[in-house]
Design a protein around this motif. Structure first.
Motif, PDB file in Angstrom:
ATOM      1  N   THR A 126       0.766  -1.253   0.055  1.00  0.00           N
ATOM      2  CA  THR A 126      -0.079  -0.209  -0.131  1.00  0.00           C
ATOM      3  C   THR A 126       0.830   1.218  -0.123  1.00  0.00           C
ATOM      4  N   ASP A 127       0.347   2.568  -0.319  1.00  0.00           N
ATOM      5  CA  ASP A 127       0.962   3.724  -0.148  1.00  0.00           C
ATOM      6  C   ASP A 127       1.608   3.852   1.341  1.00  0.00           C
ATOM      7  N   SER A 128       0.827   3.719   2.314  1.00  0.00           N
ATOM      8  CA  SER A 128       1.410   3.977   3.401  1.00  0.00           C
ATOM      9  C   SER A 128       2.553   2.905   3.837  1.00  0.00           C
ATOM     10  N   ARG A 489      10.346   2.639  -4.567  1.00  0.00           N
ATOM     11  CA  ARG A 489       9.099   3.245  -5.021  1.00  0.00           C
ATOM     12  C   ARG A 489       8.764   2.790  -6.325  1.00  0.00           C
ATOM     13  N   LYS A 492       6.158  -0.392  -5.719  1.00  0.00           N
ATOM     14  CA  LYS A 492       5.102  -0.239  -4.866  1.00  0.00           C
ATOM     15  C   LYS A 492       3.774  -0.411  -5.804  1.00  0.00           C
ATOM     16  N   ASP A 494       0.257  -0.172  -7.767  1.00  0.00           N
ATOM     17  CA  ASP A 494      -0.225   0.915  -7.997  1.00  0.00           C
ATOM     18  C   ASP A 494      -1.944   0.318  -8.134  1.00  0.00           C
TER      19      ASP A 494
END
Length: 605
Positions: A126-128, A489, A492, A494
């Motif tokens: 996840t983004d976090s 990055r 991660k 999307d």
């Protein structure tokens, strides 16, 4: 309120009277001190024989920072730290394992044959990039149709980002992801939704930065053996064995994980009369509540089926089936370098054997391993003793650029492969994002500094020198630097891809397959055995047949070529699923055709 705590023999333990007992095994030293909250004076620890030092004090409490001070003045974290305050070089935190109020204490897990695994990396899912982020996706995962989430290793590591296989503090959840209580909240929430939680654990080596054991317990390691990652752990030492057994029990009992996946156990080298893997499994089985489902899974390149035998008693439920992946990958991509060379002679037959009997190599010589024999027979095993996958962190991330299968093959090939994976009687594993054919790479990343960072980057690029595609230095220089934050990055997920047409279609397709598995395969899987499975590739079609519970026979028919194939002659039962549902049984089979049939009891076979 029901609470869970594992009474560890190592590290810091809160006692009922409010004091804290600290224990350290330091057989290489004659004195050790304890430092609480850094600014306090060091407190001498009492020797208790056999290299143990111990002190019990009321100067510490839950939340106190502490470190052990060696005789040369070096302050080190607790090797059994339950939590780190900062980095793995800094102080440990006294943790109250009873502080989390479990909301679903009566959860007992689910039987092994119901497992559908979903492997994820906490930092990139996840983004976090934390436990809370995963918790927000639990409803989505439950709706997808998986039944178990497998977290890549959580043992705290140097830096802020890592795959997890460089952990040095195996009892401390990585601080980048959250606190012990936040991890427990994630597990509790998963259980609320009927999802099991598995953890990948690494007992074959420690990471290259932050492991201080050699400074005060050199007996932890041995030069009798060697591993690709450094000094081999000495499992002949009783305390060393107990350290890892306690770790397994800790994750299963204090955090209530439903299962563990043991990484690369072929690199766990043990000369003891009872192998550490056997002792660990026995201890887990003996101490687990008999009403609870606890599952143990191996990654074992040696294909040692004796660890998977069901009698006289169960040791390990299953092994990751690399042979299924490798054979599938060769059929789909025609790649032939590295270990894929072992599957090049007849890839379709290798896939058929992997589906029917689990291991392709059951004692045969391996070209990739300099013609050394590999593997043991599998005929006495259940079909569920194998975890099948098309992708996982290794098979994606250990490619130079971390390409997923969706970037290597056409959509029709991907659909055919997904059908075979999800409806096979083996236990399927999906790698995060695979269900929607994610286009994001998963690359190798870490967060080291200085000379170590350069050594990791150069070593990574050097690994690919033997492959013709990377013979030129300029090409190797394009391989991403693992320490560059951009590499992390890029890896991660999307989640916006889910709403794009091609990805949405593949997601719906996988959901349909998982629904078929849930309705037609899982209820019949518990009694299925390898000895009742057959395969055939005589006319270019792959046929695999399995006898399931109630004498139901499951049959796979697949044309894994681009060309149209001859029709099938006899009815095979009712069709469960097909990549081409409009194609009749009597018709010629188009390229990349897969169909599944089920004949119940006396039905046509």
């Amino acid at each position: 309120m029901t609470s869970f705590v594992h009474d560890m023999r190592f590290g810091a333990n809160l006692l009922p009277d409010g004091t804290v007992r600290f224990r350290l095994w330091a057989p290489g030293l004659d004195r050790v001190s304890l430092v609480i909250d850094q600014d306090q004076a060091a407190m001498a620890m009492e020797p208790h024989g056999d290299g143990w030092f111990e002190v019990t004090t009321d100067a510490a409490r839950a939340g106190s920072l502490y470190a052990f001070q060696l005789s040369d003045g070096l302050r080190i974290p607790d090797p059994a730290s339950r939590q780190q305050a900062e980095d793995v070089h800094g102080p440990s935190v006294v943790v109250d394992p009873l502080s989390y109020p479990w909301r679903y204490p009566d959860w007992r897990g689910r039987p092994w044959h119901e497992v559908v695994l979903y492997e994820l990396h906490t930092g990139t899912f996840t983004d976090s990039g934390d436990f809370e982020g995963i918790q927000h996706k639990l409803d989505w995962l439950a709706d997808l149709g998986v039944t178990a989430i497998e977290l890549m290793p959580l043992a705290d590591f140097s830096g802020r980002r890592n795959w997890g296989y460089d952990g040095v503090l195996p009892f401390a959840p990585a601080r980048s992801y959250g606190t012990p209580d936040q991890l427990k909240a994630l597990i509790d929430a998963a259980h609320e939704r009927g999802l099991m939680m598995f953890l990948d654990v690494v007992y074959n080596h420690f990471g290259p930065d932050g492991n201080y054991l050699g400074r005060y317990a050199p007996q932890f390691f041995t030069d009798r053996h060697h591993t690709p990652w450094g000094a081999a752990i000495d499992f002949a030492q009783p305390v060393v064995r107990e350290f890892f057994i306690q770790n397994a029990l800790y994750w299963l009992n204090e955090f209530r994980f439903d299962g563990l996946r043991l990484d690369a156990v072929h690199a766990i080298l043990d000369d003891s009369p009872t192998h550490i893997l056997t002792e660990l499994a026995n201890r887990v089985r003996e101490t687990s509540d008999p009403d609870r489902h606890v599952h143990l899974v191996l990654e074992n390149d040696a294909n040692q089926s004796h660890f998977l035998q069901q009698s006289p008693k169960l040791q390990y439920n299953a092994q990751w089936n690399d042979d299924f992946h490798h054979a599938s990958h060769v059929v789909l991509t025609r790649e032939s370098e590295g270990y894929y060379a072992d599957y090049q002679r007849d890839p379709l037959a290798a896939l058929g054997l992997a589906l029917a009997q689990g291991f392709v190599y059951q004692g045969e010589s391996s070209i990739h391993r300099d013609n050394a024999p590999r593997g043991e027979p599998t005929l006495d095993l259940p079909l569920s003793a194998f975890v099948a996958f098309l992708q996982n962190h290794d098979q994606v991330g250990n490619r130079a650029f971390g390409e997923r299968l969706a970037q290597l093959v056409r959509p029709e090939l991907l659909r055919a492969a997904a059908s075979i994976l999800i409806l096979s009687p083996q236990i399927p594993l999906l790698f995060m994002g695979e269900e929607w054919a994610s286009a994001r790479p998963f690359q190798f990343f870490c967060d080291f500094r200085g000379e170590l960072a350069q050594a990791v980057r150069d070593g990574r690029r050097r690994e690919f020198m033997k492959f013709p595609a990377f013979a030129e230095p300029a090409v190797r220089d394009r391989i991403p630097d693992p320490n560059d934050i951009a590499t992390f990055r890029r890896s991660k997920l999307d989640w916006s891809e889910v709403d794009r047409n091609a990805h949405t279609e593949h997601l719906q397709y996988c959901r349909e397959l998982l629904a078929v598995r849930r309705a037609a395969i899982i209820p019949r899987l518990a009694q299925a055995e390898v000895r009742d499975a057959t395969y055939d590739t005589s006319d270019g079609l792959l046929r695999v047949s399995w006898l399931l519970a109630d004498n139901a026979r499951l049959t796979l028919i697949a044309n894994l070529h681009a060309d149209t194939s001859n029709p099938m002659p006899a009815p095979l039962g009712r069709m469960l699923h097909s990549t081409h549902p409009h194609v009749a049984d009597s018709a010629a089979k188009p390229g990349w055709f897969v169909a599944w049939y089920l004949a119940d009891r006396g039905a046509a076979t």
